[in-house]
Design a protein around this motif. Structure first.
Motif, PDB file in Angstrom:
ATOM      1  N   ARG A 121       0.837  -1.192   0.000  1.00  0.00           N
ATOM      2  CA  ARG A 121       0.000   0.000   0.000  1.00  0.00           C
ATOM      3  C   ARG A 121       0.880   1.253   0.000  1.00  0.00           C
ATOM      4  NH1 ARG A 121      -2.898   0.725   4.618  1.00  0.00           N
ATOM      5  NH2 ARG A 121      -4.168   2.275   3.553  1.00  0.00           N
ATOM      6  N   TYR A 122       0.561   2.170  -0.890  1.00  0.00           N
ATOM      7  CA  TYR A 122       1.287   3.438  -1.005  1.00  0.00           C
ATOM      8  C   TYR A 122       1.311   4.168   0.333  1.00  0.00           C
ATOM      9  CZ  TYR A 122       1.782   8.430  -2.058  1.00  0.00           C
ATOM     10  OH  TYR A 122       2.154   9.756  -2.046  1.00  0.00           O
ATOM     11  N   GLU A 123       0.185   4.178   1.010  1.00  0.00           N
ATOM     12  CA  GLU A 123       0.091   4.926   2.269  1.00  0.00           C
ATOM     13  C   GLU A 123       1.044   4.363   3.324  1.00  0.00           C
ATOM     14  OE1 GLU A 123      -3.476   5.502  -0.149  1.00  0.00           O
ATOM     15  OE2 GLU A 123      -2.499   3.676   0.579  1.00  0.00           O
ATOM     16  N   LYS A 124       1.165   3.055   3.386  1.00  0.00           N
ATOM     17  CA  LYS A 124       2.083   2.452   4.348  1.00  0.00           C
ATOM     18  C   LYS A 124       3.529   2.745   3.965  1.00  0.00           C
ATOM     19  CE  LYS A 124       3.270  -1.823   6.756  1.00  0.00           C
ATOM     20  NZ  LYS A 124       2.975  -3.263   6.936  1.00  0.00           N
ATOM     21  N   LEU A 125       3.815   2.741   2.658  1.00  0.00           N
ATOM     22  CA  LEU A 125       5.174   2.999   2.203  1.00  0.00           C
ATOM     23  C   LEU A 125       5.664   4.371   2.633  1.00  0.00           C
ATOM     24  CD1 LEU A 125       7.651   2.167   0.513  1.00  0.00           C
ATOM     25  CD2 LEU A 125       6.485   3.107  -1.497  1.00  0.00           C
ATOM     26  N   ILE A 126       4.798   5.388   2.577  1.00  0.00           N
ATOM     27  CA  ILE A 126       5.262   6.726   2.949  1.00  0.00           C
ATOM     28  C   ILE A 126       5.087   7.025   4.433  1.00  0.00           C
ATOM     29  CG2 ILE A 126       4.918   7.644   0.628  1.00  0.00           C
ATOM     30  CD1 ILE A 126       2.399   8.992   1.581  1.00  0.00           C
ATOM     31  N   GLN A 127       4.221   6.282   5.109  1.00  0.00           N
ATOM     32  CA  GLN A 127       4.075   6.475   6.551  1.00  0.00           C
ATOM     33  C   GLN A 127       5.125   5.690   7.335  1.00  0.00           C
ATOM     34  OE1 GLN A 127      -0.055   5.240   6.831  1.00  0.00           O
ATOM     35  NE2 GLN A 127      -0.745   7.338   7.183  1.00  0.00           N
ATOM     36  N   GLN A 128       5.489   4.528   6.838  1.00  0.00           N
ATOM     37  CA  GLN A 128       6.488   3.680   7.498  1.00  0.00           C
ATOM     38  C   GLN A 128       7.491   3.190   6.444  1.00  0.00           C
ATOM     39  OE1 GLN A 128       3.739   0.728   9.025  1.00  0.00           O
ATOM     40  NE2 GLN A 128       3.620   1.745  11.012  1.00  0.00           N
ATOM     41  N   PRO A 129       8.262   4.105   5.876  1.00  0.00           N
ATOM     42  CA  PRO A 129       9.113   3.725   4.737  1.00  0.00           C
ATOM     43  C   PRO A 129      10.181   2.692   5.069  1.00  0.00           C
ATOM     44  CG  PRO A 129       9.605   5.964   5.486  1.00  0.00           C
ATOM     45  CD  PRO A 129       8.354   5.543   6.184  1.00  0.00           C
ATOM     46  N   GLU A 130      10.881   2.847   6.193  1.00  0.00           N
ATOM     47  CA  GLU A 130      11.961   1.906   6.505  1.00  0.00           C
ATOM     48  C   GLU A 130      11.413   0.511   6.792  1.00  0.00           C
ATOM     49  OE1 GLU A 130      16.143   1.678   8.974  1.00  0.00           O
ATOM     50  OE2 GLU A 130      14.715   3.281   9.419  1.00  0.00           O
ATOM     51  N   GLN A 131      10.326   0.453   7.542  1.00  0.00           N
ATOM     52  CA  GLN A 131       9.716  -0.843   7.839  1.00  0.00           C
ATOM     53  C   GLN A 131       9.199  -1.497   6.559  1.00  0.00           C
ATOM     54  OE1 GLN A 131       6.616  -0.809  10.871  1.00  0.00           O
ATOM     55  NE2 GLN A 131       5.639  -2.594   9.951  1.00  0.00           N
ATOM     56  N   SER A 132       8.565  -0.690   5.696  1.00  0.00           N
ATOM     57  CA  SER A 132       8.018  -1.231   4.450  1.00  0.00           C
ATOM     58  C   SER A 132       9.115  -1.764   3.535  1.00  0.00           C
ATOM     59  CB  SER A 132       7.220  -0.146   3.718  1.00  0.00           C
ATOM     60  OG  SER A 132       6.113   0.275   4.476  1.00  0.00           O
ATOM     61  N   LEU A 133      10.218  -1.013   3.428  1.00  0.00           N
ATOM     62  CA  LEU A 133      11.306  -1.435   2.550  1.00  0.00           C
ATOM     63  C   LEU A 133      12.065  -2.633   3.113  1.00  0.00           C
ATOM     64  CD1 LEU A 133      12.679   2.028   1.390  1.00  0.00           C
ATOM     65  CD2 LEU A 133      11.337   0.387   0.061  1.00  0.00           C
ATOM     66  N   THR A 134      12.165  -2.709   4.423  1.00  0.00           N
ATOM     67  CA  THR A 134      12.801  -3.879   5.042  1.00  0.00           C
ATOM     68  C   THR A 134      11.997  -5.137   4.732  1.00  0.00           C
ATOM     69  OG1 THR A 134      13.727  -2.534   6.832  1.00  0.00           O
ATOM     70  CG2 THR A 134      13.557  -4.907   7.217  1.00  0.00           C
ATOM     71  N   THR A 135      10.676  -5.042   4.897  1.00  0.00           N
ATOM     72  CA  THR A 135       9.800  -6.169   4.582  1.00  0.00           C
ATOM     73  C   THR A 135       9.885  -6.520   3.101  1.00  0.00           C
ATOM     74  OG1 THR A 135       8.274  -5.535   6.350  1.00  0.00           O
ATOM     75  CG2 THR A 135       7.417  -7.006   4.650  1.00  0.00           C
ATOM     76  N   LEU A 136       9.925  -5.499   2.258  1.00  0.00           N
ATOM     77  CA  LEU A 136      10.014  -5.717   0.815  1.00  0.00           C
ATOM     78  C   LEU A 136      11.315  -6.432   0.446  1.00  0.00           C
ATOM     79  CD1 LEU A 136       9.057  -5.344  -2.081  1.00  0.00           C
ATOM     80  CD2 LEU A 136       9.939  -3.004  -2.014  1.00  0.00           C
ATOM     81  N   CYS A 137      12.422  -6.000   1.036  1.00  0.00           N
ATOM     82  CA  CYS A 137      13.708  -6.638   0.743  1.00  0.00           C
ATOM     83  C   CYS A 137      13.721  -8.095   1.199  1.00  0.00           C
ATOM     84  CB  CYS A 137      14.852  -5.855   1.391  1.00  0.00           C
ATOM     85  SG  CYS A 137      15.255  -4.311   0.537  1.00  0.00           S
ATOM     86  N   GLN A 138      13.078  -8.378   2.311  1.00  0.00           N
ATOM     87  CA  GLN A 138      12.964  -9.767   2.756  1.00  0.00           C
ATOM     88  C   GLN A 138      12.205 -10.586   1.727  1.00  0.00           C
ATOM     89  OE1 GLN A 138      11.110  -9.339   6.602  1.00  0.00           O
ATOM     90  NE2 GLN A 138      13.042  -8.902   7.661  1.00  0.00           N
ATOM     91  N   PHE A 139      11.134 -10.036   1.193  1.00  0.00           N
ATOM     92  CA  PHE A 139      10.359 -10.703   0.145  1.00  0.00           C
ATOM     93  C   PHE A 139      11.213 -10.960  -1.086  1.00  0.00           C
ATOM     94  CE2 PHE A 139       7.903  -9.753  -3.792  1.00  0.00           C
ATOM     95  CZ  PHE A 139       7.142 -10.917  -3.850  1.00  0.00           C
ATOM     96  N   LEU A 140      12.048  -9.997  -1.447  1.00  0.00           N
ATOM     97  CA  LEU A 140      12.876 -10.109  -2.646  1.00  0.00           C
ATOM     98  C   LEU A 140      14.127 -10.954  -2.426  1.00  0.00           C
ATOM     99  CD1 LEU A 140      12.706  -6.403  -3.919  1.00  0.00           C
ATOM    100  CD2 LEU A 140      11.457  -8.374  -4.831  1.00  0.00           C
ATOM    101  N   GLY A 141      14.410 -11.303  -1.182  1.00  0.00           N
ATOM    102  CA  GLY A 141      15.634 -12.051  -0.895  1.00  0.00           C
ATOM    103  C   GLY A 141      16.869 -11.179  -0.966  1.00  0.00           C
ATOM    104  N   GLU A 142      16.715  -9.892  -0.706  1.00  0.00           N
ATOM    105  CA  GLU A 142      17.821  -8.936  -0.751  1.00  0.00           C
ATOM    106  C   GLU A 142      18.039  -8.331   0.628  1.00  0.00           C
ATOM    107  OE1 GLU A 142      19.711  -8.514  -3.270  1.00  0.00           O
ATOM    108  OE2 GLU A 142      18.565  -9.225  -4.994  1.00  0.00           O
ATOM    109  N   THR A 143      19.223  -7.779   0.833  1.00  0.00           N
ATOM    110  CA  THR A 143      19.534  -7.095   2.085  1.00  0.00           C
ATOM    111  C   THR A 143      19.053  -5.649   2.015  1.00  0.00           C
ATOM    112  OG1 THR A 143      21.493  -8.480   2.389  1.00  0.00           O
ATOM    113  CG2 THR A 143      21.391  -6.432   3.663  1.00  0.00           C
TER     114      THR A 143
END
Length: 331
Positions: free
Chosen positions: A191-213
Motif C-alpha cells: 500500500r502506497y500509504e504504508k510505504l510513505i508512513q512507514q518507509p523503513e519498515q516497508s522497505l525492510t519487509t520488501l527486501c525480505q520478500f525479494l531475498g535482498e539485504t
C-alpha cells in the motif's frame, strides 16, 4: 519463501498508474544490486501493436527491432542498440520474451547491477505472461486510495477526463489481484500509504520478500543520478521532481482538496465496499443521488466521445495517435 537474486528472478512493479510505482522505483533503483528500468510498455503496447509479425523471421525481426530501437522509448534507457541486439540474438531464435529480457538485461549491465527489473504499471494485466516467461520472477503490486488515484490521473495529459473510468479501472484491477494473485507467493501487495508512513519498515519487509539485504540508500540516496532515465519533458519533469522530494504524508489526503463532492461520491459508489477491505474509508456525504445522476451523464458522454472518435478515424481519416504518450515515435 526464499528467492534467487539472479537474472532469472526479475522484479516487476505493477498496479494502477499513479499508485506510487514511480516512488517505489526511485527507492529500489538506489539498491546496489537492483536495476529497475524505465517503463517499456512492452506487453501492453509493443507486443499488441506488432502481433502480426513473425519474429523468428529475419525480415520481421529487423522491422520490429528497427522500430523499437529507434523509438523515443528506447532512447530513455541510454543503452547501445547494437549491444542490446547482440544480447537478444545470443538467446536463440528472436521472440518477444528474448527481446524483452535482452533489453532489460542490457540496461542492468550498463549500470553494473546483477538483478534487473521493470516498472510498467499496466503490466498487472499481463502478469500471467510475465510469469510464463520468468517463473521465478517477483511482482510488487502497488495499491493506493482510489480517490487519490483518480484525482492524480485527472491531471495528466494521457489519461481520461472522466473520473468514473479511473474508478472502474481501479476496481477491476483490485478484482484482478484478488482473483489471480492474492495467494501467489511471487506477488506482494504494497500500500502506497504504508510505504510513505512507514518507509523503513516497508522497505525492510520488501527486501525480505525479494531475498535482498535492506540498504539505507533506498531512503537517503534517491536522486536523478540513480533514478532510471524517463521522458524528462513536459509533465514528466514535474512528476520526477515531486517523486524525488523528501518522503511526506501530505499527498495521502490531497484528493480531498482536488475532487468535488460528487466526484468523491462517484468513486465511492464504484469502489466500495471493496476499498474498505484495505483500510480506505468511504466519505460521509449526502450527494449520492446527485452523484449517480452525474455518473449516468458521464457514461453517455463517453459513448458520444467514442462515436466522434470513430467518425474522425473512419470518415475524416484522422488517425488515432497510437502510442503517443509512451514514446513509440521515432527518436
Amino acid at each position: 519463501m526464499s528467492h534467487s537474486s539472479s537474472s532469472e528472478s526479475p522484479i516487476f512493479i505493477v498496479g494502477m498508474p499513479r499508485s506510487g510505482t514511480t516512488l517505489l522505483t526511485s527507492m529500489l533503483s538506489t539498491h546496489p544490486r537492483i536495476a529497475i528500468a524505465p517503463e517499456t510498455h512492452y506487453l501492453c503496447y509493443w507486443m499488441r501493436q506488432y502481433k502480426n509479425l513473425k519474429l523468428s523471421s529475419d525480415q520481421d525481426f529487423d522491422i520490429f527491432w528497427q522500430t523499437l530501437s529507434h523509438s523515443q522509448r528506447f532512447s530513455y534507457f541510454g543503452i547501445d542498440a547494437n549491444k542490446t541486439r547482440e544480447r537478444i540474438l545470443a538467446k536463440g531464435s528472436p521472440s518477444h520474451q528474448h527481446i524483452f529480457a535482452g533489453w532489460l538485461e542490457e540496461y542492468a549491465n550498463a549500470i553494473n547491477k546483477p538483478r534487473w527489473g521493470e516498472k510498467t504499471p499496466l503490466h498487472y494485466q499481463h502478469l500471467h505472461q510475465l510469469f510464463t516467461w520468468f517463473p521465478n520472477a517477483q511482482a510488487i503490486w502497488m495499491l493506493r486510495d482510489p480517490r487519490a488515484v483518480a484525482a492524480s490521473l485527472s491531471k495528466v495529459p494521457w489519461a481520461s477526463n472522466y473520473i468514473h473510468i479511473h474508478a472502474e479501472q481501479w476496481h477491476e484491477s483490485l478484482r484482478n489481484f484478488e482473483r489471480n494473485w492474492q495467494r501467489d507467493s511471487r506477488v506482494m501487495l504494497l500500500r502506497y500509504e504504508k510505504l510513505i508512513q512507514q518507509p523503513e519498515q516497508s522497505l525492510t519487509t520488501l527486501c525480505q520478500f525479494l531475498g535482498e539485504t535492506y540498504a539505507l540508500e533506498m531512503l537517503t540516496a534517491r536522486s536523478e543520478v540513480n533514478h532510471p532515465l524517463i521522458n524528462r519533458q513536459g509533465w514528466a519533469v514535474q512528476h520526477l521532481q515531486s517523486v524525488l522530494e523528501p518522503i511526506s504524508t501530505n499527498a495521502i489526503h490531497k484528493w480531498q482538496r482536488e475532487l468535488a463532492n460528487h466526484q468523491i461520491e462517484i468513486i465511492d459508489v464504484l469502489t466500495f465496499p471493496n476499498a474498505a477491505n484495505y483500510g480506505y474509508l468511504a466519505s460521509a456525504s449526502t450527494f449520492e443521488a446527485y452523484a449517480r445522476f452525474i455518473l449516468t451523464l458521464e457514461k453517455l458522454r463517453v459513448k458520444l466521445d467514442r462515436k466522434l472518435v470513430y467518425w474522425r478515424t473512419k470518415v475524416a481519416q484522422q488517425p488515432i495517435q497510437t502510442g503517443k504518450y509512451i514514446g513509440a515515435a521515432p527518436e
